[in-house]
Design an enzyme around this catalytic site. Sequence first.
Site, PDB file in Angstrom:
ATOM      1  N   ARG A 177       0.835  -1.210   0.000  1.00 16.90           N
ATOM      2  CA  ARG A 177       0.000   0.000   0.000  1.00 16.90           C
ATOM      3  C   ARG A 177       0.864   1.252   0.000  1.00 16.90           C
ATOM      4  O   ARG A 177       0.420   2.321  -0.381  1.00 16.90           O
ATOM      5  CB  ARG A 177      -0.877   0.040   1.258  1.00 16.90           C
ATOM      6  CG  ARG A 177      -1.993  -0.976   1.295  1.00 16.90           C
ATOM      7  CD  ARG A 177      -2.570  -1.072   2.708  1.00 16.90           C
ATOM      8  NE  ARG A 177      -3.185   0.150   3.211  1.00 16.90           N
ATOM      9  CZ  ARG A 177      -4.423   0.519   2.953  1.00 16.90           C
ATOM     10  NH1 ARG A 177      -5.189  -0.218   2.186  1.00 16.90           N
ATOM     11  NH2 ARG A 177      -4.923   1.638   3.437  1.00 16.90           N
ATOM     12  N   ARG A 181       9.808   5.723  -3.212  1.00 17.70           N
ATOM     13  CA  ARG A 181      10.174   6.676  -4.269  1.00 17.70           C
ATOM     14  C   ARG A 181      11.617   7.125  -4.137  1.00 17.70           C
ATOM     15  O   ARG A 181      12.069   7.385  -3.031  1.00 17.70           O
ATOM     16  CB  ARG A 181       9.308   7.939  -4.185  1.00 17.70           C
ATOM     17  CG  ARG A 181       7.840   7.707  -4.305  1.00 17.70           C
ATOM     18  CD  ARG A 181       7.150   9.063  -4.508  1.00 17.70           C
ATOM     19  NE  ARG A 181       5.711   8.887  -4.428  1.00 17.70           N
ATOM     20  CZ  ARG A 181       4.971   9.255  -3.394  1.00 17.70           C
ATOM     21  NH1 ARG A 181       5.531   9.872  -2.361  1.00 17.70           N
ATOM     22  NH2 ARG A 181       3.676   9.047  -3.403  1.00 17.70           N
ATOM     23  N   ARG A 254      -9.087  -6.469  13.588  1.00 12.71           N
ATOM     24  CA  ARG A 254      -8.339  -5.637  14.511  1.00 12.71           C
ATOM     25  C   ARG A 254      -9.241  -4.489  14.910  1.00 12.71           C
ATOM     26  O   ARG A 254     -10.011  -3.955  14.089  1.00 12.71           O
ATOM     27  CB  ARG A 254      -7.070  -5.074  13.852  1.00 12.71           C
ATOM     28  CG  ARG A 254      -6.049  -6.125  13.543  1.00 12.71           C
ATOM     29  CD  ARG A 254      -5.509  -6.799  14.775  1.00 12.71           C
ATOM     30  NE  ARG A 254      -4.603  -5.932  15.539  1.00 12.71           N
ATOM     31  CZ  ARG A 254      -4.126  -6.252  16.724  1.00 12.71           C
ATOM     32  NH1 ARG A 254      -4.491  -7.378  17.323  1.00 12.71           N
ATOM     33  NH2 ARG A 254      -3.293  -5.437  17.349  1.00 12.71           N
ATOM     34  N   ARG A 285       0.073   5.515  16.573  1.00  7.17           N
ATOM     35  CA  ARG A 285       0.261   6.862  16.031  1.00  7.17           C
ATOM     36  C   ARG A 285      -0.507   7.882  16.850  1.00  7.17           C
ATOM     37  O   ARG A 285      -1.396   7.528  17.620  1.00  7.17           O
ATOM     38  CB  ARG A 285      -0.156   6.942  14.562  1.00  7.17           C
ATOM     39  CG  ARG A 285      -1.555   6.471  14.266  1.00  7.17           C
ATOM     40  CD  ARG A 285      -1.818   6.389  12.736  1.00  7.17           C
ATOM     41  NE  ARG A 285      -2.931   5.486  12.474  1.00  7.17           N
ATOM     42  CZ  ARG A 285      -3.229   4.976  11.289  1.00  7.17           C
ATOM     43  NH1 ARG A 285      -2.532   5.286  10.222  1.00  7.17           N
ATOM     44  NH2 ARG A 285      -4.260   4.157  11.143  1.00  7.17           N
ATOM     45  N   GLU A 305      -3.586   6.452  19.189  1.00  3.14           N
ATOM     46  CA  GLU A 305      -4.284   5.302  18.625  1.00  3.14           C
ATOM     47  C   GLU A 305      -3.620   4.002  19.086  1.00  3.14           C
ATOM     48  O   GLU A 305      -2.425   3.817  18.891  1.00  3.14           O
ATOM     49  CB  GLU A 305      -4.232   5.426  17.095  1.00  3.14           C
ATOM     50  CG  GLU A 305      -4.983   4.368  16.356  1.00  3.14           C
ATOM     51  CD  GLU A 305      -5.034   4.649  14.846  1.00  3.14           C
ATOM     52  OE1 GLU A 305      -5.023   5.836  14.444  1.00  3.14           O
ATOM     53  OE2 GLU A 305      -5.057   3.670  14.086  1.00  3.14           O
ATOM     54  N   TYR A 353      -9.930  -5.019   3.238  1.00  3.62           N
ATOM     55  CA  TYR A 353      -9.208  -3.809   3.664  1.00  3.62           C
ATOM     56  C   TYR A 353      -9.372  -2.753   2.567  1.00  3.62           C
ATOM     57  O   TYR A 353      -8.444  -2.442   1.844  1.00  3.62           O
ATOM     58  CB  TYR A 353      -7.749  -4.193   3.894  1.00  3.62           C
ATOM     59  CG  TYR A 353      -6.844  -3.144   4.538  1.00  3.62           C
ATOM     60  CD1 TYR A 353      -7.331  -1.937   5.018  1.00  3.62           C
ATOM     61  CD2 TYR A 353      -5.484  -3.381   4.673  1.00  3.62           C
ATOM     62  CE1 TYR A 353      -6.491  -1.015   5.602  1.00  3.62           C
ATOM     63  CE2 TYR A 353      -4.624  -2.457   5.252  1.00  3.62           C
ATOM     64  CZ  TYR A 353      -5.134  -1.276   5.711  1.00  3.62           C
ATOM     65  OH  TYR A 353      -4.285  -0.352   6.284  1.00  3.62           O
ATOM     66  N   ASP A 355     -10.003   0.881   0.865  1.00  2.00           N
ATOM     67  CA  ASP A 355      -9.900   2.323   1.043  1.00  2.00           C
ATOM     68  C   ASP A 355     -11.262   2.931   0.707  1.00  2.00           C
ATOM     69  O   ASP A 355     -12.091   2.290   0.067  1.00  2.00           O
ATOM     70  CB  ASP A 355      -8.841   2.897   0.094  1.00  2.00           C
ATOM     71  CG  ASP A 355      -7.432   2.644   0.611  1.00  2.00           C
ATOM     72  OD1 ASP A 355      -7.264   2.529   1.829  1.00  2.00           O
ATOM     73  OD2 ASP A 355      -6.508   2.556  -0.223  1.00  2.00           O
TER      74      ASP A 355
HETATM   75  N1  UDP Z   1       3.423   0.899   7.618  1.00  2.30           N
HETATM   76  C1  UDP Z   1       4.646   0.789   8.261  1.00  2.30           C
HETATM   77  N2  UDP Z   1       5.138   1.855   8.945  1.00  2.30           N
HETATM   78  C2  UDP Z   1       4.465   3.026   9.042  1.00  2.30           C
HETATM   79  C3  UDP Z   1       3.230   3.148   8.361  1.00  2.30           C
HETATM   80  C4  UDP Z   1       2.742   2.066   7.678  1.00  2.30           C
HETATM   81  O1  UDP Z   1       5.277  -0.253   8.221  1.00  2.30           O
HETATM   82  O2  UDP Z   1       4.958   3.949   9.713  1.00  2.30           O
HETATM   83  C5  UDP Z   1       2.894  -0.281   6.909  1.00  2.30           C
HETATM   84  C6  UDP Z   1       2.359  -1.295   7.895  1.00  2.30           C
HETATM   85  O3  UDP Z   1       2.640  -2.584   7.394  1.00  2.30           O
HETATM   86  C7  UDP Z   1       0.883  -1.027   7.899  1.00  2.30           C
HETATM   87  C8  UDP Z   1       0.619  -0.601   6.471  1.00  2.30           C
HETATM   88  O4  UDP Z   1       1.820   0.057   6.073  1.00  2.30           O
HETATM   89  O5  UDP Z   1       0.141  -2.157   8.303  1.00  2.30           O
HETATM   90  C9  UDP Z   1      -0.539   0.338   6.305  1.00  2.30           C
HETATM   91  O6  UDP Z   1      -0.417   1.327   7.290  1.00  2.30           O
HETATM   92  P1  UDP Z   1      -1.290   2.654   7.348  1.00  2.30           P
HETATM   93  O7  UDP Z   1      -0.997   3.311   8.643  1.00  2.30           O
HETATM   94  O8  UDP Z   1      -1.067   3.411   6.112  1.00  2.30           O
HETATM   95  O9  UDP Z   1      -2.748   2.018   7.337  1.00  2.30           O
HETATM   96  P2  UDP Z   1      -4.139   2.703   7.671  1.00  2.30           P
HETATM   97  O10 UDP Z   1      -4.416   2.333   9.073  1.00  2.30           O
HETATM   98  O11 UDP Z   1      -3.920   4.163   7.528  1.00  2.30           O
HETATM   99  O12 UDP Z   1      -5.083   2.069   6.714  1.00  2.30           O
END
Ligand code: UDP
Length: 375
Positions: A177, A181, A254, A285, A305, A353, A355
């Site tokens: 996801r 870059r 989850r 986070r 969170e 999952y 978006d």
């Molecule tokens: N991810 C990670 N480190 C980060 C942010 C994301 O490894 O700091 C990876 C992790 O595997 C996670 C996935 O990217 O399960 C998606 O995370 P994100 O926080 O983007 O998911 P959201 O909860 O926002 O859908």
Amino acid sequence: MSEKHSAYEYDYLIVGAGLYGAVFARQMADAGKKVKVIDRRNHIAGNIYTRLEDNIHVHQYGAHIFHTNNEDVWTYLNRFARFNRFTNTVVANYKGELYSLPFNMYTFNKMWGVVTPQQAQKKIEEQRAEIKGEPKNLEEQAIKLVGRDIYEKLIKGYTEKQWGRPCSELPAFIIRRLPVRLTFDNNYFNALYQGIPIGGYTKMVENLLDGISVELEQDYLKDREKWNSIAQTIVFTGPIDEYFKYSLGPLEYRSVRFETEKLDTDNFQGNAAVNYTDAQTPWTRIIEHKWFEDLGSPVTIISREYSSEWKVGDEPYYPVNDEKNSDLYRKYKKLGETEENVIFGGRLGEYKYYDMDAVVASALDASKKELERVR
Ligand code: UDP
């Protein structure tokens, strides 16, 4: 009008006033169908619900940043909201070291001191060499994408906190996801369109549901007979395993818990999202809500969170799309197909999952198919 049709007060009862339910309802109402929407919560908009407090739109169920490459979905939603020009730029905090996400030249520079894309590429090539062949899980996929250093500091701890499972047991697609870059571009998403609905997501969903009968705090599963008797077709957007009374066993989800605080400062962390990517910090986070749409509030509201395994009574947030659960879901899906006059949709109804843009696309598609079916 057929006799069967006239026996029902509504053509469609939509269970769940989240994004999927609201789009489906809108499409059916616009096609002249009689629609009712119910939700067991005391508000509409499901997990994209936002509330206004101290002139801050609080994302009560976590950060939602709309982004899409789907022209149709973007055009569609712009009928119901104007979007601001928010661009998600996430900061990772690893034991006090700050890194830029997603993985880009700023990240590589901070991690390795490299200055040019060639130098970064070389570092990644060296580190990814330990993975031979197709990556079999998230750990291998992550190392193959960005190497072990970044995996250890920015991926492992965060992912294992978020999913409560070792990276070696998680599917590789989750990490795909995130963009990688070799440019100085901090935009978290590769999307042509991105933004937050001005005035909050709740208002956008309100607009989607305009003129449609909505009843809150009504639990379909507690009185199926009553609700089935008022509508010809049910659109169920809740958890599919709960619908079937967990008869094949529960799917795993989850859940997320938020500790929300108002602070007497106008700027706590200078960014909407800061990820805590070490294993020790208990939260994954911190969201500072005011940065999604800055209305100039003199105070700030933050949410820590925490991820947890879902148990009955909790809010399910993320389906756990590993092999075991995906197999079980397929069995529920089969059961669902034998259920007459019921359509399952959305993140929980399809155990996916998704978006937000994919949810909208899926609801548009399902409603179109349904209209073709009944025509
Ligand atoms: N991810 C990670 N480190 C980060 C942010 C994301 O490894 O700091 C990876 C992790 O595997 C996670 C996935 O990217 O399960 C998606 O995370 P994100 O926080 O983007 O998911 P959201 O909860 O926002 O859908």
